[in-house]
Design a protein around this motif. Structure first.
Motif, PDB file in Angstrom:
ATOM      1  N   GLU A  28    -107.559   6.707  28.724  1.00  0.00           N
ATOM      2  CA  GLU A  28    -108.051   5.795  27.688  1.00  0.00           C
ATOM      3  C   GLU A  28    -107.094   5.726  26.504  1.00  0.00           C
ATOM      4  OE1 GLU A  28    -111.934   5.451  24.714  1.00  0.00           O
ATOM      5  OE2 GLU A  28    -112.162   6.427  26.651  1.00  0.00           O
ATOM      6  N   ALA A  29    -106.452   6.865  26.209  1.00  0.00           N
ATOM      7  CA  ALA A  29    -105.503   6.912  25.094  1.00  0.00           C
ATOM      8  C   ALA A  29    -104.103   6.470  25.512  1.00  0.00           C
ATOM      9  CB  ALA A  29    -105.447   8.331  24.526  1.00  0.00           C
ATOM     10  N   GLY A  30    -103.892   6.221  26.803  1.00  0.00           N
ATOM     11  CA  GLY A  30    -102.572   5.815  27.278  1.00  0.00           C
ATOM     12  C   GLY A  30    -101.547   6.926  27.252  1.00  0.00           C
ATOM     13  N   VAL A  31    -101.982   8.161  27.426  1.00  0.00           N
ATOM     14  CA  VAL A  31    -101.085   9.320  27.387  1.00  0.00           C
ATOM     15  C   VAL A  31    -100.782   9.781  28.811  1.00  0.00           C
ATOM     16  CG1 VAL A  31    -100.844  11.736  26.679  1.00  0.00           C
ATOM     17  CG2 VAL A  31    -101.914  10.080  25.133  1.00  0.00           C
ATOM     18  N   PRO A  32     -99.527   9.686  29.276  1.00  0.00           N
ATOM     19  CA  PRO A  32     -99.173  10.180  30.607  1.00  0.00           C
ATOM     20  C   PRO A  32     -99.335  11.702  30.685  1.00  0.00           C
ATOM     21  CG  PRO A  32     -97.467   8.730  29.742  1.00  0.00           C
ATOM     22  CD  PRO A  32     -98.378   9.056  28.601  1.00  0.00           C
ATOM     23  N   VAL A  33     -99.786  12.173  31.844  1.00  0.00           N
ATOM     24  CA  VAL A  33    -100.076  13.591  32.021  1.00  0.00           C
ATOM     25  C   VAL A  33     -99.237  14.161  33.162  1.00  0.00           C
ATOM     26  CG1 VAL A  33    -101.857  15.293  32.612  1.00  0.00           C
ATOM     27  CG2 VAL A  33    -102.441  13.324  31.178  1.00  0.00           C
ATOM     28  N   VAL A  34     -98.650  15.324  32.912  1.00  0.00           N
ATOM     29  CA  VAL A  34     -98.065  16.136  33.973  1.00  0.00           C
ATOM     30  C   VAL A  34     -99.025  17.298  34.200  1.00  0.00           C
ATOM     31  CG1 VAL A  34     -96.128  17.574  34.700  1.00  0.00           C
ATOM     32  CG2 VAL A  34     -95.708  15.529  33.305  1.00  0.00           C
ATOM     33  N   ALA A  35     -99.652  17.322  35.372  1.00  0.00           N
ATOM     34  CA  ALA A  35    -100.621  18.362  35.698  1.00  0.00           C
ATOM     35  C   ALA A  35     -99.921  19.478  36.469  1.00  0.00           C
ATOM     36  CB  ALA A  35    -101.765  17.781  36.530  1.00  0.00           C
ATOM     37  N   VAL A  36     -99.985  20.678  35.922  1.00  0.00           N
ATOM     38  CA  VAL A  36     -99.267  21.815  36.502  1.00  0.00           C
ATOM     39  C   VAL A  36    -100.166  22.581  37.460  1.00  0.00           C
ATOM     40  CG1 VAL A  36     -98.075  23.974  35.994  1.00  0.00           C
ATOM     41  CG2 VAL A  36     -97.810  22.016  34.455  1.00  0.00           C
ATOM     42  N   ASP A  37     -99.723  22.699  38.692  1.00  0.00           N
ATOM     43  CA  ASP A  37    -100.320  23.526  39.747  1.00  0.00           C
ATOM     44  C   ASP A  37    -101.686  23.065  40.268  1.00  0.00           C
ATOM     45  OD1 ASP A  37     -98.425  25.317  40.553  1.00  0.00           O
ATOM     46  OD2 ASP A  37     -99.048  26.923  39.229  1.00  0.00           O
ATOM     47  N   ILE A  38    -102.469  22.366  39.451  1.00  0.00           N
ATOM     48  CA  ILE A  38    -103.775  21.863  39.889  1.00  0.00           C
ATOM     49  C   ILE A  38    -103.734  20.347  39.789  1.00  0.00           C
ATOM     50  CG2 ILE A  38    -106.264  22.004  39.608  1.00  0.00           C
ATOM     51  CD1 ILE A  38    -104.931  24.711  40.135  1.00  0.00           C
ATOM     52  N   GLN A  39    -103.892  19.667  40.913  1.00  0.00           N
ATOM     53  CA  GLN A  39    -103.750  18.218  40.922  1.00  0.00           C
ATOM     54  C   GLN A  39    -104.910  17.538  40.201  1.00  0.00           C
ATOM     55  OE1 GLN A  39    -103.191  17.875  45.198  1.00  0.00           O
ATOM     56  NE2 GLN A  39    -101.079  17.215  44.891  1.00  0.00           N
ATOM     57  N   HIS A  40    -104.566  16.584  39.340  1.00  0.00           N
ATOM     58  CA  HIS A  40    -105.536  15.761  38.610  1.00  0.00           C
ATOM     59  C   HIS A  40    -105.267  14.304  38.987  1.00  0.00           C
ATOM     60  CE1 HIS A  40    -106.137  19.440  36.545  1.00  0.00           C
ATOM     61  NE2 HIS A  40    -106.612  18.954  35.412  1.00  0.00           N
ATOM     62  N   GLU A  41    -106.278  13.606  39.427  1.00  0.00           N
ATOM     63  CA  GLU A  41    -106.094  12.229  39.847  1.00  0.00           C
ATOM     64  C   GLU A  41    -105.579  11.381  38.691  1.00  0.00           C
ATOM     65  OE1 GLU A  41    -108.543   8.596  42.052  1.00  0.00           O
ATOM     66  OE2 GLU A  41    -109.501  10.559  41.751  1.00  0.00           O
ATOM     67  N   GLY A  42    -104.472  10.687  38.931  1.00  0.00           N
ATOM     68  CA  GLY A  42    -103.869   9.851  37.906  1.00  0.00           C
ATOM     69  C   GLY A  42    -102.736  10.514  37.159  1.00  0.00           C
ATOM     70  N   ALA A  43    -102.548  11.816  37.360  1.00  0.00           N
ATOM     71  CA  ALA A  43    -101.466  12.549  36.694  1.00  0.00           C
ATOM     72  C   ALA A  43    -100.304  12.756  37.655  1.00  0.00           C
ATOM     73  CB  ALA A  43    -101.965  13.905  36.200  1.00  0.00           C
ATOM     74  N   THR A  44     -99.114  12.946  37.095  1.00  0.00           N
ATOM     75  CA  THR A  44     -97.977  13.389  37.901  1.00  0.00           C
ATOM     76  C   THR A  44     -98.133  14.879  38.151  1.00  0.00           C
ATOM     77  OG1 THR A  44     -96.526  11.721  36.913  1.00  0.00           O
ATOM     78  CG2 THR A  44     -95.472  13.608  37.979  1.00  0.00           C
ATOM     79  N   TYR A  45     -98.046  15.274  39.393  1.00  0.00           N
ATOM     80  CA  TYR A  45     -98.255  16.678  39.743  1.00  0.00           C
ATOM     81  C   TYR A  45     -96.934  17.418  39.786  1.00  0.00           C
ATOM     82  CZ  TYR A  45     -99.244  20.812  42.580  1.00  0.00           C
ATOM     83  OH  TYR A  45     -99.345  22.095  43.047  1.00  0.00           O
ATOM     84  N   PHE A  46     -96.915  18.598  39.150  1.00  0.00           N
ATOM     85  CA  PHE A  46     -95.807  19.522  39.348  1.00  0.00           C
ATOM     86  C   PHE A  46     -96.378  20.895  39.636  1.00  0.00           C
ATOM     87  CE2 PHE A  46     -93.313  23.075  38.028  1.00  0.00           C
ATOM     88  CZ  PHE A  46     -92.227  22.902  38.873  1.00  0.00           C
ATOM     89  N   GLY A  47     -95.897  21.508  40.682  1.00  0.00           N
ATOM     90  CA  GLY A  47     -96.334  22.863  40.982  1.00  0.00           C
ATOM     91  C   GLY A  47     -96.165  23.177  42.447  1.00  0.00           C
ATOM     92  N   ALA A  48     -96.914  24.151  42.895  1.00  0.00           N
ATOM     93  CA  ALA A  48     -96.799  24.628  44.261  1.00  0.00           C
ATOM     94  C   ALA A  48     -97.007  23.504  45.269  1.00  0.00           C
ATOM     95  CB  ALA A  48     -97.829  25.726  44.507  1.00  0.00           C
ATOM     96  N   ASP A  49     -96.249  23.572  46.329  1.00  0.00           N
ATOM     97  CA  ASP A  49     -96.469  22.676  47.459  1.00  0.00           C
ATOM     98  C   ASP A  49     -97.678  23.229  48.217  1.00  0.00           C
ATOM     99  OD1 ASP A  49     -96.478  21.188  49.747  1.00  0.00           O
ATOM    100  OD2 ASP A  49     -94.416  21.587  50.305  1.00  0.00           O
ATOM    101  N   ASN A  50     -98.859  22.761  47.835  1.00  0.00           N
ATOM    102  CA  ASN A  50    -100.099  23.361  48.315  1.00  0.00           C
ATOM    103  C   ASN A  50    -100.190  23.414  49.831  1.00  0.00           C
ATOM    104  OD1 ASN A  50    -101.517  23.874  45.749  1.00  0.00           O
ATOM    105  ND2 ASN A  50    -101.415  21.665  45.521  1.00  0.00           N
ATOM    106  N   TYR A  51     -99.653  22.397  50.490  1.00  0.00           N
ATOM    107  CA  TYR A  51     -99.747  22.354  51.946  1.00  0.00           C
ATOM    108  C   TYR A  51     -98.532  22.989  52.616  1.00  0.00           C
ATOM    109  CZ  TYR A  51    -103.672  19.314  51.056  1.00  0.00           C
ATOM    110  OH  TYR A  51    -104.875  18.831  50.610  1.00  0.00           O
ATOM    111  N   GLY A  52     -97.540  23.380  51.825  1.00  0.00           N
ATOM    112  CA  GLY A  52     -96.334  23.951  52.385  1.00  0.00           C
ATOM    113  C   GLY A  52     -96.221  25.459  52.265  1.00  0.00           C
ATOM    114  N   VAL A  53     -96.854  26.041  51.242  1.00  0.00           N
ATOM    115  CA  VAL A  53     -96.678  27.479  51.029  1.00  0.00           C
ATOM    116  C   VAL A  53     -97.420  28.318  52.057  1.00  0.00           C
ATOM    117  CG1 VAL A  53     -96.205  27.266  48.564  1.00  0.00           C
ATOM    118  CG2 VAL A  53     -98.562  27.601  49.323  1.00  0.00           C
TER     119      VAL A  53
END
Length: 244
Positions: A28-53
């Protein structure tokens, strides 16, 4: 933070239940989000390859079982349900990696327990498992992270079942602390290895993503660090400075 007028949000929230509310406010505020380790819908995810580790951990666990025992009586996976389905994949897929070495290992010998909210919860569930299975002497243990590893180690030690257990975990700093506190390997070492998440470079990776955002570049949906296993034989190659 929104009232302070932030331009970007690097967000690390382990309780997936509140992620939709956070993202609704940020969107709503137009703020892009980088979500670390826990995926949040609509955010760019950075962290563990959950399906690869998971497969990497499972294959390493199987190789250690093969070398130490020949085969395991069971696999005990301590999973993290509170952080959501994608984090569960980090342990769900351990069985896939294990089967690369033991393709006929039966699924009914894979036990999954919820590690709960803290170390005490994890200790309790592992203690209950050990009490319920006194005749199992080759138990391959795979905790989801440091909290559960600590709980599992405490339960195993209190039950005096060290010789019955072999553990491979996830997250390098717990393992580095363990080695610092246990510089000489015991005759039988329960905690044998861990998968590296490259935590030391999380900040660098996140700000590289923000640089792309600031430059108007199109982002990938997900970014991952490098994952690999470390044990006593190779840990100094990457983390030697940690012990200085």
């Amino acid at each position: 933070m929104l009232q302070m007028g932030i331009d970007y949000m690097i967000e690390y929230n382990v309780d997936i239940s509140v992620a939709p509310t956070i993202m609704e406010m940020m969107d709503e505020a137009g703020v892009p989000v980088v979500a670390v380790d826990i995926q949040h819908e609509g955010a760019t995810y950075f962290g563990a390859d959950n399906y690869g580790v998971g497969p990497i951990v499972g294959k390493d666990l199987a190789n250690r079982v093969k070398e130490a025992w020949g085969e395991a009586d069971c696999i005990l996976i301590i999973e993290d349900a509170i952080s959501g389905e994608t984090v569960l994949a980090r342990t769900d897929n351990i069985y896939d990696g294990y089967k690369e070495i033991f393709p006929d290992f039966p699924e009914d010998k894979v036990f999954k327990v919820d590690g709960g909210a803290d170390t005490t919860d994890a200790q309790d569930v592992v203690a209950d498992f050990l009490t319920a299975h006194p005749d199992l002497h080759h138990i391959a243990v795979a905790p989801a992270h440091v909290t559960y590893r600590l709980g599992a180690s405490a339960a195993i030690e209190i039950a005096e079942r060290e010789n019955d257990c072999l553990m491979v975990s996830q997250g390098e700093y717990d393992y580095l602390d363990y080695l610092e506190n246990t510089p000489e390997a015991p005759e039988w070492e329960v905690y044998q290895s861990t998968i590296v998440y490259d935590f030391q470079n999380y900040g660098k990776y996140c700000f590289e993503i923000l640089d792309k955002l600031a430059a108007g570049e199109e982002l990938e949906a997900e970014y991952y660090p490098e994952h690999y296993m470390v044990d006593r034989t190779n840990v100094m190659d990457t983390f030697g400075d940690y012990f200085k």
